[in-house]
Design an enzyme around this catalytic site. Structure first.
Site, short mmCIF file in Angstrom:
data_model
loop_
_atom_site.label_atom_id
_atom_site.label_comp_id
_atom_site.label_asym_id
_atom_site.label_seq_id
_atom_site.Cartn_x
_atom_site.Cartn_y
_atom_site.Cartn_z
CG ASP A 36 49.06 40.93 -79.76
OD1 ASP A 36 50.28 41.25 -79.68
OD2 ASP A 36 48.27 41.47 -80.55
CD GLU A 38 50.13 42.34 -83.56
OE1 GLU A 38 50.46 43.54 -83.50
OE2 GLU A 38 49.03 41.94 -84.01
CD GLN A 96 62.50 23.94 -96.00
OE1 GLN A 96 61.49 24.12 -96.67
NE2 GLN A 96 62.48 24.04 -94.67
CG ASP A 168 77.70 15.25 -96.72
OD1 ASP A 168 78.46 16.06 -97.31
OD2 ASP A 168 76.79 15.61 -95.95
CE LYS A 191 74.81 13.30 -95.24
NZ LYS A 191 74.54 14.39 -94.31
CG ASP A 217 79.16 19.59 -93.09
OD1 ASP A 217 79.01 20.15 -94.19
OD2 ASP A 217 78.39 18.68 -92.69
CB ALA A 223 75.65 16.90 -84.02
N GLY A 224 73.87 14.82 -86.41
CA GLY A 224 73.79 13.43 -86.83
C GLY A 224 74.88 13.06 -87.81
CB THR A 225 76.13 14.76 -90.87
OG1 THR A 225 74.90 14.67 -91.58
CG2 THR A 225 77.28 14.61 -91.86
#
Length: 306
Positions: A36, A38, A96, A168, A191, A217, A223-225
Site C-alpha cells: 500500500d 507504507e 520556505q 542575484d 533579477k 550560488d 536552473a532558471g536563475t
C-alpha cells in the site's frame, strides 16, 4: 561513547563515504515498502546506549525522504539509542522560510518542528538556503559551510581574467566570500522572479567584458536563475568559458535543458545529493564526507581512526 552511522536511501554513496571517513562500517537498517506504499524500518543491529548519526538529505522526493528519516530516528530511539543526530547534507523546504501572503504555509518552520519531534538531540546541515532558518530549531544545529572546499576546487579556473558573478542580491555575501578567497573581482546580476522556475534579469553591476565568469550560488533547482545569469553576462560581453559553482546541484525539471542552451563549460558542486549523470558539460563533484566527519567528531567526541 561508541558511534553508529545509518544512511537513508536518498544518498547512499555519501552515507558510505561518511562511515568510511569515521572509520566504522555503515549500520545495518532494513527499509521496505508495503504494497500500500507504507514504509517499514527495522534496525539490524543493537544501538542501545550508543550515539547514532543518521545521514539523509531531504532531496526530491522531499516528503518521502523526510518520512524515511523520521522513521529511522523513531526506530533508533525506541531501540534505546543514547543520542540521535540527523545529518542533512541538503535541507528541503529551506526556501520556505517566510510568507509573502497570510494564506501561505510556512514550510521551513513546519519541517523544522517535525525534525525536533523526531527525538534528535542535534541536527547538522550544509549551506542552508537561508541562514535565518536556524532560529526555527529548538535543538542545536551545526550549520556547515562548504564554500571553502568549493572555492579550492574552482581555483584552477580562477586565474587572471576571471570574475566571480552573483546571480542575484541574495547570493551577494556568498559571492563576496568566493571573490575574497580567490582574489577576483565581483559582478552582481539583479533579477526578479516571475514564478517558482522563471526569472527576469533587470541589470548587471560590475565589469565582465572579456572575462571568464564564475557564477556561484548555494542551490541549483530548475536552473532558471543560472541560465538567465549566463545569458546576461554573455550579453555584457563576457567570455563564453562559464563555470558554475553550487553547493546543491538538484537539477530538477528543465534544469539540464536550460543549461545546455548556454555555454556552460563546467559545473562544480558537492555530493549533498546524488550527482546526476550524462550532463552535457563537465561536472566536478566535491565530497562532503570529510567536512561532515570532522564536524561529527567534534560534537560527539568520536576519535577518527583515519
Amino acid at each position: 561513547m561508541d558511534l553508529t552511522v545509518f544512511s537513508g536511501t536518498a544518498n547512499r554513496p555519501l552515507g558510505e563515504a561518511l562511515a568510511w571517513a569515521l572509520g566504522s562500517p555503515l549500520g545495518d537498517c532494513k527499509l521496505e515498502r508495503f504494497p500500500d506504499g507504507e514504509l517499514h524500518v527495522e534496525l539490524g543491529e543493537d544501538v542501545r546506549g550508543r550515539n547514532v548519526c543518521i545521514i539523509q538529505p531531504t532531496a526530491p522526493p522531499v516528503g518521502e525522504n523526510l518520512l524515511e528519516l523520521l522513521l529511522m530516528a523513531d526506530a533508533c530511539w525506541r531501540a534505546g539509542a543514547a543520542r540521535l543526530m540527523a545529518v542533512l547534507p541538503y535541507f528541503g523546504y529551506a526556501r520556505q522560510d517566510r510568507r509573502s501572503s497570510p494564506s501561505e504555509a510556512l514550510g521551513g518552520k513546519l519541517v523544522a518542528d517535525l525534525l525536533v519531534r523526531g527525538h534528535f538531540d542535534r541536527l547538522m546541515a550544509v549551506n542552508l538556503h537561508t541562514a535565518s532558518l536556524e532560529g526555527c530549531f529548538t535543538v542545536p544545529l551545526e550549520h556547515l559551510n562548504a564554500g571553502t572546499l568549493l572555492a579550492e576546487a574552482v581555483r584552477p579556473y580562477a586565474g587572471p581574467g576571471a570574475v566571480v558573478v552573483s546571480p542575484d542580491l541574495g547570493a551577494v555575501k556568498l559571492a563576496e566570500r568566493y571573490a575574497r578567497q580567490l582574489e577576483l573581482p565581483l559582478a552582481i546580476v539583479h533579477k526578479s522572479r516571475t514564478s517558482g522556475s522563471e526569472v527576469n534579469v533587470r541589470g548587471l553591476v560590475g565589469e565582465v567584458r572579456g572575462l571568464r565568469p564564475i557564477i556561484v550560488d548555494d542551490l541549483i533547482s530548475t536552473a532558471g536563475t543560472i541560465a538567465a545569469t549566463a545569458e546576461a553576462v554573455l550579453e555584457a560581453g563576457s567570455a563564453d568559458d562559464i563555470t558554475v559553482v553550487a553547493t546543491h546541484a538538484l537539477l530538477v525539471g528543465p534544469a539540464v535543458e536550460r543549461l545546455s542552451k548556454v555555454p556552460i563549460r563546467r559545473l562544480i558542486s558537492t555530493d549533498s545529493v546524488v550527482p546526476p549523470k550524462g550532463l552535457p558539460f563537465q561536472h566536478e563533484v566535491v565530497s562532503l564526507a570529510p567536512l561532515l566527519a570532522d564536524a561529527i567528531c567534534r560534537v560527539t567526541a568520536h576519535v577518527r581512526p583515519r
